[in-house]
Design a protein around this motif. Structure first.
Motif, PDB file in Angstrom:
ATOM      1  N   LYS A   7       0.615  -0.949   0.416  1.00 46.97           N
ATOM      2  CA  LYS A   7       0.295  -0.327  -0.501  1.00 46.97           C
ATOM      3  C   LYS A   7       0.682   1.382  -0.513  1.00 46.97           C
ATOM      4  CE  LYS A   7      -3.957  -2.648   0.371  1.00 46.97           C
ATOM      5  NZ  LYS A   7      -4.339  -3.540   0.441  1.00 46.97           N
ATOM      6  N   THR A   8       2.049   1.587   0.567  1.00 49.79           N
ATOM      7  CA  THR A   8       2.854   2.593   0.803  1.00 49.79           C
ATOM      8  C   THR A   8       4.241   1.672   0.481  1.00 49.79           C
ATOM      9  OG1 THR A   8       3.834   1.590   3.682  1.00 49.79           O
ATOM     10  CG2 THR A   8       1.575   3.110   2.438  1.00 49.79           C
ATOM     11  N   VAL A   9       5.291   3.108   0.564  1.00 48.33           N
ATOM     12  CA  VAL A   9       6.509   2.773   0.116  1.00 48.33           C
ATOM     13  C   VAL A   9       7.145   2.194   0.783  1.00 48.33           C
ATOM     14  CG1 VAL A   9       9.234   4.398   0.235  1.00 48.33           C
ATOM     15  CG2 VAL A   9       6.944   4.776  -1.350  1.00 48.33           C
ATOM     16  N   TYR A  10       6.637   2.241   2.547  1.00 49.80           N
ATOM     17  CA  TYR A  10       7.154   1.285   3.295  1.00 49.80           C
ATOM     18  C   TYR A  10       6.900  -0.022   3.417  1.00 49.80           C
ATOM     19  CZ  TYR A  10       7.943  -0.441   7.902  1.00 49.80           C
ATOM     20  OH  TYR A  10       8.819  -0.828   9.583  1.00 49.80           O
ATOM     21  N   ASP A  11       5.859  -0.556   2.719  1.00 53.18           N
ATOM     22  CA  ASP A  11       5.215  -1.982   2.328  1.00 53.18           C
ATOM     23  C   ASP A  11       6.410  -2.451   1.584  1.00 53.18           C
ATOM     24  OD1 ASP A  11       3.564  -1.739   4.250  1.00 53.18           O
ATOM     25  OD2 ASP A  11       2.231  -1.176   2.269  1.00 53.18           O
ATOM     26  N   VAL A  12       6.849  -1.552   0.635  1.00 49.72           N
ATOM     27  CA  VAL A  12       7.887  -2.121  -0.434  1.00 49.72           C
ATOM     28  C   VAL A  12       9.227  -2.421  -0.586  1.00 49.72           C
ATOM     29  CG1 VAL A  12       8.699  -0.913  -2.992  1.00 49.72           C
ATOM     30  CG2 VAL A  12       6.411  -1.019  -2.308  1.00 49.72           C
ATOM     31  N   GLN A  13       9.592  -1.422   0.962  1.00 48.36           N
ATOM     32  CA  GLN A  13      10.590  -1.346   1.364  1.00 48.36           C
ATOM     33  C   GLN A  13      10.615  -2.458   2.417  1.00 48.36           C
ATOM     34  OE1 GLN A  13      10.792   2.311   3.678  1.00 48.36           O
ATOM     35  NE2 GLN A  13      11.991   3.478   2.293  1.00 48.36           N
ATOM     36  N   ILE A  14      10.296  -2.595   3.158  1.00 50.64           N
ATOM     37  CA  ILE A  14       9.926  -3.997   3.831  1.00 50.64           C
ATOM     38  C   ILE A  14      10.104  -5.759   2.951  1.00 50.64           C
ATOM     39  CG2 ILE A  14       8.320  -5.529   5.107  1.00 50.64           C
ATOM     40  CD1 ILE A  14       9.594  -3.233   6.584  1.00 50.64           C
TER      41      ILE A  14
END
Length: 111
Positions: A7-14
């Motif tokens: 949903k977010t850039v943070y999700d992609v980073q994880i």
């Protein structure tokens, strides 16, 4: 977590940091997500800068989603000094004269 759950850039980073290596399939998923959520950024990047290699595109993609230089060096299995050289080459390929290629990429708007 898979790309349908991002949903977010943070999700992609994880997701990316959970990988030991990024496969072509993973890169394709990342590019698709960036294009979907950032107005076709990677498509436009390829059109505006045809001289960029796939590795260049991947580095830009990671910088765009707030990965640090150290994180990118680790993902590419290269030394920090080697990554600094790659960033310098990237600036030349993109004809960027600003101090920070990272800031340039994060603020880059392509039409």
């Amino acid at each position: 977590m898979n790309e349908e759950e991002w949903k977010t850039v943070y999700d992609v980073q994880i997701y990316v940091t959970s990988l030991s290596a990024i496969s072509d399939c993973n890169w394709n998923k990342l590019e698709f997500w960036i294009n979907l959520h950032q107005d076709g950024f990677i498509y436009k990047l390829r059109r505006y800068y045809p001289v960029l290699s796939e590795d260049d595109i991947h580095i830009i993609l990671l910088l765009r989603i707030d990965f640090s230089n150290a994180q990118i060096s680790e993902l590419f299995h290269i030394l920090g000094s080697s990554f600094r050289i790659r960033r310098s080459r990237l600036k030349k390929k993109m004809n960027v004269s600003c101090e920070s290629i990272t800031d340039f990429i994060k603020s880059l708007r392509l039409e």
